[in-house]
Design a protein around this motif. Structure first.
Motif, short mmCIF file in Angstrom:
data_model
loop_
_atom_site.label_atom_id
_atom_site.label_comp_id
_atom_site.label_asym_id
_atom_site.label_seq_id
_atom_site.Cartn_x
_atom_site.Cartn_y
_atom_site.Cartn_z
N ALA A 16 0.84 -1.20 0.00
CA ALA A 16 0.00 0.00 0.00
C ALA A 16 0.88 1.25 0.00
CB ALA A 16 -0.94 -0.01 1.20
N PHE A 17 1.91 1.26 0.83
CA PHE A 17 2.82 2.40 0.89
C PHE A 17 3.50 2.63 -0.46
CE2 PHE A 17 7.04 4.19 1.75
CZ PHE A 17 6.67 5.37 2.39
N VAL A 18 3.99 1.56 -1.07
CA VAL A 18 4.68 1.66 -2.35
C VAL A 18 3.74 2.16 -3.44
CG1 VAL A 18 5.71 0.28 -4.22
CG2 VAL A 18 6.46 -0.05 -1.84
N PHE A 19 2.56 1.58 -3.55
CA PHE A 19 1.67 1.91 -4.65
C PHE A 19 0.99 3.26 -4.48
CE2 PHE A 19 1.79 -2.83 -5.04
CZ PHE A 19 2.68 -2.82 -6.09
N LEU A 20 0.93 3.79 -3.25
CA LEU A 20 0.41 5.14 -3.06
C LEU A 20 1.47 6.17 -3.46
CD1 LEU A 20 -1.52 4.59 0.24
CD2 LEU A 20 -2.52 5.25 -1.95
N ASN A 21 2.75 5.76 -3.44
CA ASN A 21 3.86 6.58 -3.92
C ASN A 21 3.89 7.95 -3.25
OD1 ASN A 21 6.15 7.12 -5.40
ND2 ASN A 21 5.03 7.89 -7.17
N SER A 22 3.82 7.96 -1.93
CA SER A 22 3.86 9.22 -1.20
C SER A 22 4.56 9.03 0.13
CB SER A 22 2.44 9.73 -0.95
OG SER A 22 2.46 10.87 -0.11
N THR A 23 5.42 9.98 0.46
CA THR A 23 6.07 9.96 1.77
C THR A 23 5.27 10.78 2.78
OG1 THR A 23 7.45 11.84 1.14
CG2 THR A 23 8.37 9.63 0.78
N GLU A 24 4.14 11.31 2.35
CA GLU A 24 3.31 12.15 3.21
C GLU A 24 2.21 11.37 3.93
OE1 GLU A 24 4.22 15.34 3.64
OE2 GLU A 24 5.88 14.78 2.31
N VAL A 25 2.21 10.05 3.79
CA VAL A 25 1.17 9.22 4.41
C VAL A 25 1.80 8.10 5.22
CG1 VAL A 25 -0.50 9.72 2.58
CG2 VAL A 25 0.94 7.68 2.41
N VAL A 26 0.98 7.55 6.11
CA VAL A 26 1.32 6.31 6.81
C VAL A 26 0.20 5.32 6.52
CG1 VAL A 26 2.70 7.37 8.63
CG2 VAL A 26 0.25 7.10 8.97
N VAL A 27 0.53 4.05 6.55
CA VAL A 27 -0.43 2.99 6.25
C VAL A 27 -0.62 2.16 7.51
CG1 VAL A 27 -0.85 0.93 4.85
CG2 VAL A 27 0.23 2.95 3.82
N ARG A 28 -1.87 1.85 7.80
CA ARG A 28 -2.20 0.99 8.94
C ARG A 28 -3.12 -0.13 8.47
NH1 ARG A 28 1.48 3.37 10.75
NH2 ARG A 28 1.46 4.91 12.41
N GLY A 29 -2.85 -1.33 8.95
CA GLY A 29 -3.79 -2.43 8.72
C GLY A 29 -4.98 -2.24 9.64
N ILE A 30 -6.19 -2.35 9.08
CA ILE A 30 -7.38 -2.18 9.92
C ILE A 30 -8.23 -3.44 10.03
CG2 ILE A 30 -7.51 0.32 9.68
CD1 ILE A 30 -9.74 -0.09 7.59
N GLU A 31 -8.00 -4.39 9.13
CA GLU A 31 -8.68 -5.69 9.25
C GLU A 31 -7.85 -6.73 8.53
OE1 GLU A 31 -12.98 -7.86 8.59
OE2 GLU A 31 -12.58 -6.00 7.53
N ILE A 32 -7.75 -7.90 9.16
CA ILE A 32 -7.00 -8.99 8.54
C ILE A 32 -7.72 -10.30 8.86
CG2 ILE A 32 -5.40 -9.31 10.47
CD1 ILE A 32 -3.19 -9.68 8.22
N ALA A 33 -7.79 -11.17 7.87
CA ALA A 33 -8.40 -12.49 8.04
C ALA A 33 -7.51 -13.50 7.34
CB ALA A 33 -9.80 -12.53 7.46
N ALA A 34 -7.21 -14.59 8.03
CA ALA A 34 -6.29 -15.58 7.47
C ALA A 34 -6.86 -16.98 7.60
CB ALA A 34 -4.95 -15.52 8.21
N ASN A 35 -6.64 -17.76 6.55
CA ASN A 35 -6.93 -19.19 6.58
C ASN A 35 -5.61 -19.92 6.40
OD1 ASN A 35 -9.57 -17.93 5.12
ND2 ASN A 35 -10.08 -19.61 6.48
N HIS A 36 -5.27 -20.76 7.37
CA HIS A 36 -4.03 -21.53 7.32
C HIS A 36 -4.37 -22.92 6.78
CE1 HIS A 36 -2.34 -18.21 9.43
NE2 HIS A 36 -3.13 -18.41 10.47
N ILE A 37 -3.67 -23.32 5.72
CA ILE A 37 -4.05 -24.50 4.96
C ILE A 37 -3.03 -25.64 5.09
CG2 ILE A 37 -4.51 -25.31 2.60
CD1 ILE A 37 -5.37 -22.27 2.14
N LYS A 38 -1.77 -25.29 5.16
CA LYS A 38 -0.71 -26.31 5.13
C LYS A 38 0.36 -25.95 6.16
CE LYS A 38 2.13 -28.60 1.60
NZ LYS A 38 1.50 -29.89 1.77
N SER A 39 0.92 -26.95 6.80
CA SER A 39 2.01 -26.74 7.76
C SER A 39 3.36 -26.68 7.06
CB SER A 39 2.04 -27.88 8.79
OG SER A 39 0.86 -27.90 9.54
N VAL A 40 4.27 -25.92 7.66
CA VAL A 40 5.65 -25.82 7.17
C VAL A 40 6.57 -25.94 8.37
CG1 VAL A 40 7.33 -24.36 5.98
CG2 VAL A 40 4.94 -24.29 5.28
N ARG A 41 7.61 -26.75 8.24
CA ARG A 41 8.56 -26.95 9.34
C ARG A 41 9.88 -26.22 9.13
NH1 ARG A 41 7.06 -30.35 13.09
NH2 ARG A 41 5.35 -31.79 12.68
#
Length: 141
Positions: free
Chosen positions: A70-95
């Motif tokens: 989001a920061f890269v594609f907005l191409n501005s140093t005048e903003v900050v980016v915050r995550g406001i919602e996240i949802a994850a599905n975990h499908i496979k294990s990794v060791r």
């Protein structure tokens, strides 16, 4: 100003210094018109007690990559980016090895952005599928 992909990756990797991303070993590796990719080593440092990748580490990777995108594609140093919602599905294990997070933009608004992050193992198998909504705020001086 137009930056090369190498310059963008260098900036993203520099932003990781002295942060959770550095602690987790996250490294940005690729960027394109609508995506950004990072990898994270899977070691005991990011394991849950039974020796597989902790879902929380996967979510931290996903939010880090989506927020950087989001920061890269907005191409501005005048903003900050915050995550406001996240949802994850975990499908496979990794060791061990590496996991790769590819964040693709679904909605590129000036205020909110919607990202899909696919986390895969070294063989390209899907490990987690994450949806992230970010909010853009003006940087306070």
């Amino acid at each position: 100003m137009k930056y090369t992909n190498e310059q963008i990756l260098a900036v993203c990797n520099k932003m990781c210094q002295n942060t959770l991303m550095e602690t987790l070993g996250i490294e940005f590796t690729d960027v394109g018109a609508n995506y950004i990719v990072a990898r994270m080593p899977v070691t005991p440092r990011v394991h849950q007690p039974d020796g597989v990748l902790h879902g929380g580490a996967s979510v931290a990777l996903a939010e880090s990559v989506g927020s950087a995108g989001a920061f890269v594609f907005l191409n501005s140093t005048e903003v900050v980016v915050r995550g406001i919602e996240i949802a994850a599905n975990h499908i496979k294990s990794v060791r061990d090895g590496f996991v790769y997070a590819r964040a693709s933009i679904i909605h590129k608004g000036m205020t909110t952005q919607l990202w899909q992050i696919k986390i895969t193992n070294e063989d390209g198998a899907l490990v987690s599928l994450v949806k992230l909504t970010t909010l853009t705020l003006p940087k306070k001086n």
